[in-house]
Design an enzyme around this catalytic site. Structure first.
Site, short mmCIF file in Angstrom:
data_model
loop_
_atom_site.label_atom_id
_atom_site.label_comp_id
_atom_site.label_asym_id
_atom_site.label_seq_id
_atom_site.Cartn_x
_atom_site.Cartn_y
_atom_site.Cartn_z
N HIS A 157 -2.54 -1.25 -3.40
CA HIS A 157 -3.69 -0.36 -3.21
C HIS A 157 -3.50 0.87 -4.09
O HIS A 157 -2.63 1.71 -3.84
CB HIS A 157 -3.80 0.07 -1.74
CG HIS A 157 -4.01 -1.07 -0.81
ND1 HIS A 157 -3.83 -0.96 0.55
CD2 HIS A 157 -4.40 -2.36 -1.03
CE1 HIS A 157 -4.10 -2.12 1.13
NE2 HIS A 157 -4.43 -2.99 0.19
N ASP A 213 -4.29 -5.12 5.97
CA ASP A 213 -4.53 -5.95 4.79
C ASP A 213 -3.35 -6.90 4.58
O ASP A 213 -2.19 -6.50 4.65
CB ASP A 213 -4.70 -5.06 3.55
CG ASP A 213 -5.18 -5.86 2.35
OD1 ASP A 213 -5.85 -6.89 2.55
OD2 ASP A 213 -4.89 -5.45 1.21
N SER A 268 0.85 -1.19 0.00
CA SER A 268 0.00 0.00 0.00
C SER A 268 0.89 1.24 0.00
O SER A 268 1.69 1.41 -0.92
CB SER A 268 -0.96 -0.03 1.20
OG SER A 268 -1.86 1.03 1.14
N THR A 269 0.79 2.07 1.02
CA THR A 269 1.55 3.32 1.06
C THR A 269 3.05 3.07 0.90
O THR A 269 3.64 2.31 1.64
CB THR A 269 1.29 4.05 2.40
OG1 THR A 269 -0.10 4.23 2.56
CG2 THR A 269 1.99 5.40 2.41
N MET A 290 -0.24 0.98 5.39
CA MET A 290 -0.96 1.16 6.65
C MET A 290 -2.11 0.17 6.72
O MET A 290 -2.60 -0.32 5.71
CB MET A 290 -1.48 2.60 6.75
CG MET A 290 -2.47 3.01 5.69
SD MET A 290 -3.03 4.73 5.87
CE MET A 290 -1.57 5.63 5.33
#
Length: 364
Positions: free
Chosen positions: A197, A293, A170-171, A290
């Site tokens: 993501h 997941d 993600s991030t 973050m």
């Protein structure tokens, strides 16, 4: 508690007002200054010393990319959230911004809210990312660093032959995935599937960019494609990615099932599907991001006899996702970003000395 101090830079007065209104709903946030041009943005950074910069791409005199180039020399640790449009034209520039050191991005609502992301969703994303990046920045660069908790990886007696690698990120994922994937050789013996993501448009552009940089083929996933070695598939934005058996072959399946962990694509969906279809042949990798997941999916990979690697949280932009897997007790190894590609390759080639031999596929 001292509010998080934010500088908002956007050439549109309407956008600046909208961002200030969104952030003004949270008492823990304070917009300390706004800027309408790139040069004013750099002046304001020095003047007000913000905790976070929310930065537009398209600005007069200096665009967002030019601001980032200067900023990373003057204020290398200042978290920057790009606030850009989700369009074909803006997408590549947003990826450029991440490569230049932007921490994350949030896509602007379109002119017609009915056609774009609901304003409340954009607001929630922006506030959440600001808080997470600020906390991470304090932890990494604040005056007092907390001692790192010890989380011991679980042993694995005898790893099975790896038949596929699945990755969740993600991030910070775009840059870190680029570093990992560009380190892999053209003869990489198994397929790789990734849930990053990212919204629609961006995933295709990201896959196309990776394909030009990597020695293995990278593309956005499409339903029905046969799983084969030496290929990487990125889950399309707003679609989950999974696997299905079709006789001797294994095929990709993209679908719009309910979001999990508020995400679509979600790593949990990918990991769970891979564990169901490929069993102990799955090597799951949870990278920067973050939230949680990937944790439930990693547990299912573990129960199926597969292997789980997590990126060392200290080398993540945000370490929430790998830490959650570590706390669940199913991580087999914690690996710094610099060693992640080589560790993936080691596990794949050690357990699969003859390469990928799923029925219906071609060996390298």
């Amino acid at each position: 508690m001292t509010p998080i101090r934010i500088l908002v830079a956007d050439d549109s007065a309407v956008a600046r007002r909208q961002i200030c209104q969104m952030l003004g709903t949270d008492p823990s946030l304070e917009v300390v200054a706004v800027a309408a041009t790139g040069r004013i943005t750099l002046e304001k950074v020095e003047e007000v010393r913000p905790d976070i910069l929310v930065l537009d791409l398209a600005m007069p005199d200096m665009n967002g990319l030019e601001v980032l180039k200067v900023l990373r020399n003057k204020a290398p640790h200042l978290p920057v959230v790009m606030f850009s449009a989700m369009t074909e034209r803006a997408g590549p520039f947003t990826l450029d911004a991440l490569a230049l050191g932007a921490s994350d991005y949030v896509t602007k609502p379109s002119a017609s809210i009915a056609e774009g992301a609901p304003l409340e969703h954009v607001q929630g994303q922006l506030i959440s990312k600001i808080k997470t990046l600020h906390a991470r920045n304090l932890q990494a660069h604040g005056p007092v660093k907390r001692p790192r908790p010890i989380e011991s990886p679980v042993p694995i007696a005898k790893p099975s032959r790896v038949t596929a690698v699945v990755i969740g990120a993600s991030t910070g994922g775009p840059n870190m995935l680029t570093e990992v994937l560009t380190s892999l050789p053209p003869s990489f013996p198994v397929p790789i599937l990734i849930a990053q993501h990212m919204p629609p448009v961006f995933t295709r552009l990201f896959a196309e960019r990776l394909d030009t940089l990597c020695r293995i083929r990278v593309q956005e996933a499409r339903t029905g494609e046969v799983l084969r070695p030496g290929h990487v598939w990125i889950a399309p934005g707003d679609f989950h990615l999974g696997l299905i058996r079709d006789g001797a072959a294994v095929r990709l399946l993209t679908h719009q099932g309910p979001p999990e962990n508020s995400c679509r694509p979600a790593a949990d969906v990918l990991f769970r599907s891979a564990a169901s279809v490929l069993g102990s042949g799955v090597l799951a990798v949870v990278m920067t991001g973050m939230g949680q997941d990937g944790t439930k999916g990693s547990q299912e990979v573990h129960e199926a006899g597969g292997q789980i690697l997590v990126q060392d949280p200290e080398t993540c932009v945000v370490g929430g996702m790998p830490r959650a897997v570590m706390r669940s007790g199913v991580a087999h190894q914690v690996v710094p970003l610099k060693g992640l590609g080589s560790e993936i390759l080691r596990r794949v080639t050690r357990a699969s000395p003859l390469g990928f031999d799923m029925p219906g596929s071609t060996k390298f």
